[in-house]
Enzyme design. Structure first.
Site, mmCIF file in Angstrom:
data_model
loop_
_atom_site.group_PDB
_atom_site.id
_atom_site.type_symbol
_atom_site.label_atom_id
_atom_site.label_comp_id
_atom_site.label_asym_id
_atom_site.label_seq_id
_atom_site.Cartn_x
_atom_site.Cartn_y
_atom_site.Cartn_z
ATOM 1 N N LYS A 1 0.837 -1.215 0.000
ATOM 2 C CA LYS A 1 0.000 0.000 0.000
ATOM 3 C C LYS A 1 0.871 1.264 0.000
ATOM 4 O O LYS A 1 0.628 2.193 -0.768
ATOM 5 C CB LYS A 1 -0.896 -0.001 1.251
ATOM 6 N N ASN A 2 1.889 1.282 0.849
ATOM 7 C CA ASN A 2 2.668 2.509 1.003
ATOM 8 C C ASN A 2 3.653 2.736 -0.146
ATOM 9 O O ASN A 2 4.273 3.799 -0.227
ATOM 10 C CB ASN A 2 3.386 2.526 2.353
ATOM 11 N N ARG B 1 -4.453 10.511 4.694
ATOM 12 C CA ARG B 1 -3.346 11.458 4.806
ATOM 13 C C ARG B 1 -2.380 11.369 3.631
ATOM 14 O O ARG B 1 -1.741 12.353 3.264
ATOM 15 C CB ARG B 1 -2.562 11.205 6.089
ATOM 16 N N CYS C 1 -4.884 12.995 13.580
ATOM 17 C CA CYS C 1 -4.703 11.587 13.205
ATOM 18 C C CYS C 1 -4.722 10.726 14.452
ATOM 19 O O CYS C 1 -4.186 11.109 15.492
ATOM 20 C CB CYS C 1 -3.375 11.426 12.480
ATOM 21 N N ARG D 1 0.969 14.552 13.233
ATOM 22 C CA ARG D 1 1.713 14.251 12.010
ATOM 23 C C ARG D 1 1.886 15.524 11.179
ATOM 24 O O ARG D 1 1.134 15.779 10.244
ATOM 25 C CB ARG D 1 0.995 13.160 11.212
ATOM 26 N N PRO D 2 2.914 16.296 11.536
ATOM 27 C CA PRO D 2 3.145 17.540 10.786
ATOM 28 C C PRO D 2 3.668 17.255 9.372
ATOM 29 O O PRO D 2 4.088 16.137 9.077
ATOM 30 C CB PRO D 2 4.215 18.255 11.614
ATOM 31 N N ASP E 1 5.819 19.739 8.000
ATOM 32 C CA ASP E 1 6.770 20.849 7.852
ATOM 33 C C ASP E 1 7.980 20.485 6.980
ATOM 34 O O ASP E 1 8.503 21.336 6.250
ATOM 35 C CB ASP E 1 7.237 21.315 9.240
ATOM 36 N N LEU E 2 8.396 19.211 7.023
ATOM 37 C CA LEU E 2 9.588 18.836 6.242
ATOM 38 C C LEU E 2 9.273 18.813 4.744
ATOM 39 O O LEU E 2 10.119 19.175 3.922
ATOM 40 C CB LEU E 2 10.125 17.473 6.705
ATOM 41 N N ASP F 1 4.723 0.513 11.725
ATOM 42 C CA ASP F 1 3.486 -0.095 11.212
ATOM 43 C C ASP F 1 3.306 -1.557 11.642
ATOM 44 O O ASP F 1 2.281 -2.169 11.305
ATOM 45 C CB ASP F 1 3.443 -0.004 9.674
ATOM 46 N N ARG G 1 -8.775 -0.247 4.549
ATOM 47 C CA ARG G 1 -7.920 0.795 3.972
ATOM 48 C C ARG G 1 -6.604 0.208 3.464
ATOM 49 O O ARG G 1 -6.031 0.721 2.511
ATOM 50 C CB ARG G 1 -7.578 1.851 5.032
HETATM 51 N N1 EPU Z 1 7.408 14.207 10.618
HETATM 52 C C1 EPU Z 1 7.747 15.519 10.898
HETATM 53 N N2 EPU Z 1 7.599 16.441 9.907
HETATM 54 C C2 EPU Z 1 7.172 16.119 8.667
HETATM 55 C C3 EPU Z 1 6.830 14.781 8.394
HETATM 56 C C4 EPU Z 1 6.974 13.844 9.393
HETATM 57 O O1 EPU Z 1 8.157 15.834 12.008
HETATM 58 O O2 EPU Z 1 7.080 16.998 7.816
HETATM 59 C C5 EPU Z 1 7.525 13.197 11.669
HETATM 60 C C6 EPU Z 1 6.218 12.477 11.937
HETATM 61 O O3 EPU Z 1 5.431 13.172 12.878
HETATM 62 C C7 EPU Z 1 6.687 11.142 12.432
HETATM 63 C C8 EPU Z 1 7.954 10.897 11.623
HETATM 64 O O4 EPU Z 1 8.383 12.184 11.188
HETATM 65 O O5 EPU Z 1 7.043 11.227 13.786
HETATM 66 C C9 EPU Z 1 7.783 9.989 10.440
HETATM 67 O O6 EPU Z 1 6.649 10.367 9.686
HETATM 68 P P1 EPU Z 1 6.573 10.132 8.112
HETATM 69 O O7 EPU Z 1 6.489 11.446 7.426
HETATM 70 O O8 EPU Z 1 7.670 9.225 7.678
HETATM 71 O O9 EPU Z 1 5.185 9.398 7.946
HETATM 72 P P2 EPU Z 1 4.289 9.449 6.676
HETATM 73 O O10 EPU Z 1 5.128 9.619 5.481
HETATM 74 O O11 EPU Z 1 3.161 10.397 6.904
HETATM 75 C C10 EPU Z 1 4.401 6.883 6.141
HETATM 76 C C11 EPU Z 1 3.432 5.761 6.026
HETATM 77 C C12 EPU Z 1 2.885 5.404 7.401
HETATM 78 C C13 EPU Z 1 4.065 5.021 8.286
HETATM 79 C C14 EPU Z 1 5.098 6.171 8.324
HETATM 80 C C15 EPU Z 1 6.349 5.820 9.099
HETATM 81 C C16 EPU Z 1 2.537 6.061 3.813
HETATM 82 C C17 EPU Z 1 1.399 6.383 2.939
HETATM 83 N N3 EPU Z 1 2.352 6.146 5.127
HETATM 84 O O12 EPU Z 1 3.661 7.981 6.686
HETATM 85 O O13 EPU Z 1 2.034 4.285 7.223
HETATM 86 O O14 EPU Z 1 3.625 4.748 9.590
HETATM 87 O O15 EPU Z 1 5.480 6.513 6.985
HETATM 88 O O16 EPU Z 1 6.993 4.738 8.551
HETATM 89 O O17 EPU Z 1 3.611 5.710 3.323
HETATM 90 C C18 EPU Z 1 0.335 2.770 7.822
HETATM 91 O O18 EPU Z 1 0.547 2.176 6.740
HETATM 92 O O19 EPU Z 1 -0.398 2.289 8.728
HETATM 93 C C19 EPU Z 1 0.947 4.073 8.049
HETATM 94 C C20 EPU Z 1 0.525 4.923 8.968
#
Ligand code: EPU
Length: 435
Positions: free
Chosen positions: A22-23, A94, A118, A123-124, A126-127, A318, A410
């Site tokens: 999925k991801n 998201r 969430c 889940r910001p 900002d990056l 996950d 999902r």
């Molecule tokens: N974070 C920041 N700033 C940002 C983005 C992230 O501080 O701009 C923090 C987040 O708050 C978190 C960490 O960095 O603490 C990692 O977050 P990440 O951005 O990697 O998460 P994501 O890209 O939103 C994806 C997966 C998630 C999985 C996370 C971590 C997808 C579609 N989603 O989310 O999958 O948990 O990476 O590996 O790829 C799931 O499948 O159940 C799921 C939630």
């Protein structure tokens, strides 16, 4: 709204083939925005997040034909004018944010609703925004939307994507999507190294992007080009689904084979299961659908073991909830900690309802096992929390009713059919309650 009814206490047996990840598939579908040539994505799982993404892409002018039987999706960006991802779709998923980088790179502007709160914690993004701003885009928040403009095009630069909780998975995909169409060279440091990100880079390369990867160092060097072409790309197998089945086998003392997964995408996961005393053997097949793992848990007493979920190559966040469910059946005291999403413990109360000896502590959860789980009515709260409930229900005596299983739908394709094929007694039915 459906619920899942599971008669626990039965051992699983046989083989299960995991679906496409999925991801990996969600950013891959969004990459169709980067070109006006047709793209074909293969091994697309029939899960609700994919439907949400194709609907969103439809509103952005992409024709997306999903063939459910062939597990493929053909996408062509027909109308390159729309640039707005509405709150109505973004709040359902998201990962809608994955359209942000491609839209800015190809169409010069984007307006994407902020996803909001969430279940698994703050889940910001900002990056993502920092990366796009570094590439020269004008980034602002307006009435709950992210608005990004880049009228004169993006320009390559050096970007550090490290965040307080480590790298960002979808943030790396977004910034990479933008950098491949920026002018000049970009150097992305501290990128996420998850196999799904590596897979995404392979797709971009197949579309003509020039990316040099130093994965151990977490550095991607991108030489931007003026346009990309179409591609046909098969996504990797779902390592989280594979780990979920392995956890189910461990919790129920079962021997099963998990196929369709590249073993080296989930080394930490399977090393952790082996540390509990579960037999884990790599299956080297000639074809990708023959590779995977044989899990042997019949007659084995599980040992307690701590879990620390961390960015790749660590144990994935996950799988953290599913592993907690296994630990309810292990001998002794285990601590579970999640460094990526420190508040991802919404499942504790429901496992407790099933009889687990589990409690929340500031660092995560403490579990004492083995507990004699007894079936009960429980409520799914998010995707992986729901998977943990399925595992606990399989290990419990008697009947468990899991409500709100749209969370499971999902991300897990035909979960009930796969459970039944493995010998579990489980069925889906309509819930008389609407929550
Ligand atoms: N974070 C920041 N700033 C940002 C983005 C992230 O501080 O701009 C923090 C987040 O708050 C978190 C960490 O960095 O603490 C990692 O977050 P990440 O951005 O990697 O998460 P994501 O890209 O939103 C994806 C997966 C998630 C999985 C996370 C971590 C997808 C579609 N989603 O989310 O999958 O948990 O990476 O590996 O790829 C799931 O499948 O159940 C799921 C939630």
């Amino acid at each position: 709204m459906d619920r899942l009814v599971i008669q626990g206490g039965k051992r699983l047996s046989g083989s299960v083939t995991v679906s496409g990840a999925k991801n990996a598939v969600l950013p891959a579908l969004a990459a169709s925005l980067l070109t006006d040539q047709p793209c074909e994505i293969r091994r697309v799982p029939a899960v609700r997040d994919v439907t949400t993404m194709t609907r969103l892409l439809g509103t952005l002018g992409v024709s997306a034909e999903q063939d459910l039987e062939a597990h493929s999706c053909k996408l062509t960006a027909m109308d390159t004018r729309p640039c707005e991802a509405s709150y109505h779709l973004v709040r359902q998923m998201r990962a809608s944010i994955c359209v942000l980088g491609p839209l800015v790179a190809r169409r010069g502007k984007a307006r994407v609703a902020l996803p909001g709160g969430c279940q698994i914690g703050h889940r910001p993004i900002d990056l993502h925004l920092k990366g796009l701003a570094a590439l020269g885009a004008d980034v602002r928040i307006e009435r709950g939307d992210v608005v990004v403009d880049s009228p004169s095009g993006l320009k390559g630069t050096v970007i550090d994507l490290a965040g307080p909780q480590g790298p960002t998975v979808t943030g790396t995909c977004n910034v990479l999507s933008a950098a491949v169409l920026a002018s000049g060279r970009s150097i992305l440091r501290n990128v996420a190294r998850e196999p799904e990100v590596v897979d995404f880079m392979r797709l971009l390369r197949a579309m003509g992007a020039r990316i040099d990867a130093d994965w151990p160092a977490g550095i991607l060097t991108v030489d931007g080009c003026s346009e990309l072409g179409g591609a046909s790309h098969e996504v990797i197998g779902d390592r989280i689904e594979a780990a979920t089945w392995a956890a189910a086998a461990a919790a129920t003392g079962s021997d099963i084979r998990i196929l369709g997964i590249e073993p080296n995408t989930a080394t930490a996961t399977f090393d952790w299961l082996a540390s509990l005393g579960v037999g884990v053997d790599v299956l080297d097949g000639l074809h990708s659908d023959e590779t995977g793992w044989a899990i042997t848990a019949f007659g084995r007493e599980l040992r307690a073991a701590d879990v620390v979920a961390a960015p790749y190559p660590g144990i994935p966040t996950d799988t953290q909830a599913q592993f907690a469910a296994v630990l309810t059946q292990a001998n002794g005291k285990s601590a579970v900690n999640d460094t990526v999403f420190p508040d991802r413990f919404g499942y504790i109360g429901e496992l407790y309802r099933l009889g687990a000896d589990i409690r929340r502590v500031p660092t995560g959860a403490i579990i004492n096992g083995p507990a004699n789980l007894i079936g009960a009515d429980v409520m799914a709260s998010d995707l992986r929390a729901s998977a943990a409930l399925v595992i606990a229900a399989l290990a419990a005596e008697g009947e468990t009713v899991i409500r709100r299983i749209y969370h499971l739908d999902r991300g897990y394709e035909t979960l009930d059919a796969k459970l039944t094929a493995l010998g579990a007694v489980a069925h889906r039915e309509e819930d008389e309650y609407r929550f």
